[in-house]
Motif scaffolding. Sequence first.
Motif, PDB file in Angstrom:
ATOM      1  N   ASN A 168      34.112  26.000  44.608  1.00 48.63           N
ATOM      2  CA  ASN A 168      33.910  26.348  42.985  1.00 48.63           C
ATOM      3  C   ASN A 168      34.921  27.587  42.753  1.00 48.63           C
ATOM      4  O   ASN A 168      34.009  28.703  43.080  1.00 48.63           O
ATOM      5  CB  ASN A 168      32.666  26.273  42.614  1.00 48.63           C
ATOM      6  CG  ASN A 168      32.520  26.223  41.227  1.00 48.63           C
ATOM      7  OD1 ASN A 168      33.532  26.914  40.436  1.00 48.63           O
ATOM      8  ND2 ASN A 168      31.410  25.623  40.707  1.00 48.63           N
ATOM      9  N   ASN A 169      35.997  27.538  42.499  1.00 51.27           N
ATOM     10  CA  ASN A 169      36.932  28.856  42.280  1.00 51.27           C
ATOM     11  C   ASN A 169      36.344  29.400  41.184  1.00 51.27           C
ATOM     12  O   ASN A 169      36.586  30.653  40.906  1.00 51.27           O
ATOM     13  CB  ASN A 169      38.341  28.379  42.250  1.00 51.27           C
ATOM     14  CG  ASN A 169      39.018  28.022  43.327  1.00 51.27           C
ATOM     15  OD1 ASN A 169      38.980  28.810  44.577  1.00 51.27           O
ATOM     16  ND2 ASN A 169      39.598  26.759  43.801  1.00 51.27           N
ATOM     17  N   GLN A 170      35.951  28.650  40.076  1.00 53.20           N
ATOM     18  CA  GLN A 170      35.400  29.426  38.825  1.00 53.20           C
ATOM     19  C   GLN A 170      34.133  30.181  39.002  1.00 53.20           C
ATOM     20  O   GLN A 170      34.063  31.510  38.501  1.00 53.20           O
ATOM     21  CB  GLN A 170      34.778  28.267  37.858  1.00 53.20           C
ATOM     22  CG  GLN A 170      34.425  28.793  36.292  1.00 53.20           C
ATOM     23  CD  GLN A 170      33.826  27.617  35.409  1.00 53.20           C
ATOM     24  OE1 GLN A 170      34.104  26.400  35.859  1.00 53.20           O
ATOM     25  NE2 GLN A 170      33.428  28.279  34.418  1.00 53.20           N
ATOM     26  N   ILE A 171      33.287  29.705  39.939  1.00 51.87           N
ATOM     27  CA  ILE A 171      32.206  30.699  40.284  1.00 51.87           C
ATOM     28  C   ILE A 171      32.801  32.024  40.866  1.00 51.87           C
ATOM     29  O   ILE A 171      32.317  33.147  40.915  1.00 51.87           O
ATOM     30  CB  ILE A 171      31.251  30.049  41.613  1.00 51.87           C
ATOM     31  CG1 ILE A 171      30.337  29.195  40.649  1.00 51.87           C
ATOM     32  CG2 ILE A 171      30.396  31.156  41.992  1.00 51.87           C
ATOM     33  CD1 ILE A 171      29.718  28.069  41.699  1.00 51.87           C
ATOM     34  N   ILE A 172      33.822  32.102  41.780  1.00 51.50           N
ATOM     35  CA  ILE A 172      34.427  32.995  42.293  1.00 51.50           C
ATOM     36  C   ILE A 172      35.110  33.944  41.414  1.00 51.50           C
ATOM     37  O   ILE A 172      34.926  35.230  41.351  1.00 51.50           O
ATOM     38  CB  ILE A 172      35.500  32.848  43.569  1.00 51.50           C
ATOM     39  CG1 ILE A 172      34.666  31.912  44.866  1.00 51.50           C
ATOM     40  CG2 ILE A 172      36.344  33.726  44.108  1.00 51.50           C
ATOM     41  CD1 ILE A 172      35.516  31.186  45.899  1.00 51.50           C
ATOM     42  N   GLU A 173      36.005  33.484  40.612  1.00 51.90           N
ATOM     43  CA  GLU A 173      36.586  34.168  39.629  1.00 51.90           C
ATOM     44  C   GLU A 173      35.796  34.900  38.692  1.00 51.90           C
ATOM     45  O   GLU A 173      35.790  36.341  38.457  1.00 51.90           O
ATOM     46  CB  GLU A 173      37.693  33.334  38.779  1.00 51.90           C
ATOM     47  CG  GLU A 173      38.767  32.915  39.546  1.00 51.90           C
ATOM     48  CD  GLU A 173      39.644  34.216  40.040  1.00 51.90           C
ATOM     49  OE1 GLU A 173      39.680  35.243  39.517  1.00 51.90           O
ATOM     50  OE2 GLU A 173      40.090  33.984  41.000  1.00 51.90           O
TER      51      GLU A 173
END
Length: 277
Positions: A4-9
């Motif tokens: 989940n790249n959104q969580i990371i960003e």
Amino acid sequence: MSINNQIIEENRALYDSVGDFYPTHEAVAITKETINNIVCHWFTPTNSKPNELVIYVHGGGYAIGSFQSHKAMVSHFAKGLERTILFVEYSLAPEKPYPNGLNDVLSIYKWATQMFTDYNFYLMGDSAGGGLVIASVFEIYQHKLTPPQAVALISPWYNLATNNPSLESRQHLDQILNKEMVQNFAYAYAGANISKADPSQLHFENFPPVFVGVGTNEVLFDDAINFFDMVYKIQENSQLKIYGGQGHVLTQLDISTKSAQDLIININLFFTNTHNA
């Protein structure tokens, strides 16, 4: 599982803002240097002990965290430990997954030991940085490098499989981490190589003297306890300090609390005692 790249960003920006919760220590000079193509930062206190160097590995789930998120806390560590700290901005996942971050830490450690041959070295890390320190110690022994004089770990993330009971039993207490976040970070860092990258899967025959600090109000509580249970069997000079009512990396949100100051004092005493032993 997918990343989940959104969580990371979202968490990268949020975590960087933590570095402004309190000011850097005015008695610590901070300079930037690129070493072996890795951005590092020197934290040099006015009371720095000669020929002593702490290499610091920051937390952030292997995917977030930076000089910005840690600059204030590490400056206070430098002052309280009375030692120069070399802060490593290692490669982050998912752009550069395992073993990139580990290789960066090892590259800096090897450089430092070759550059400052008469120094005493210490490794220090929080959360995922603690996991990287543990994995680095294993590689240091494997490659027959000079091991650090001592190690300090704050809320270390030891188990990448994320299956310890405290991930759920202490979730209502932890205001920073949750199981979904930790699992996403682990997958972003190691993907199908979780077991290979997992510090808890390493078999240690040796370990330097180590101090572990952890709060009772964190989902990674079992990680710190399980690591200590393992390491104490092979290194009698190991200390565990549990801070009641404290959360994950208890020094990061407020450095002025009694618990935060106690942690710094205890790490300083531990480093000094191992040096004088």
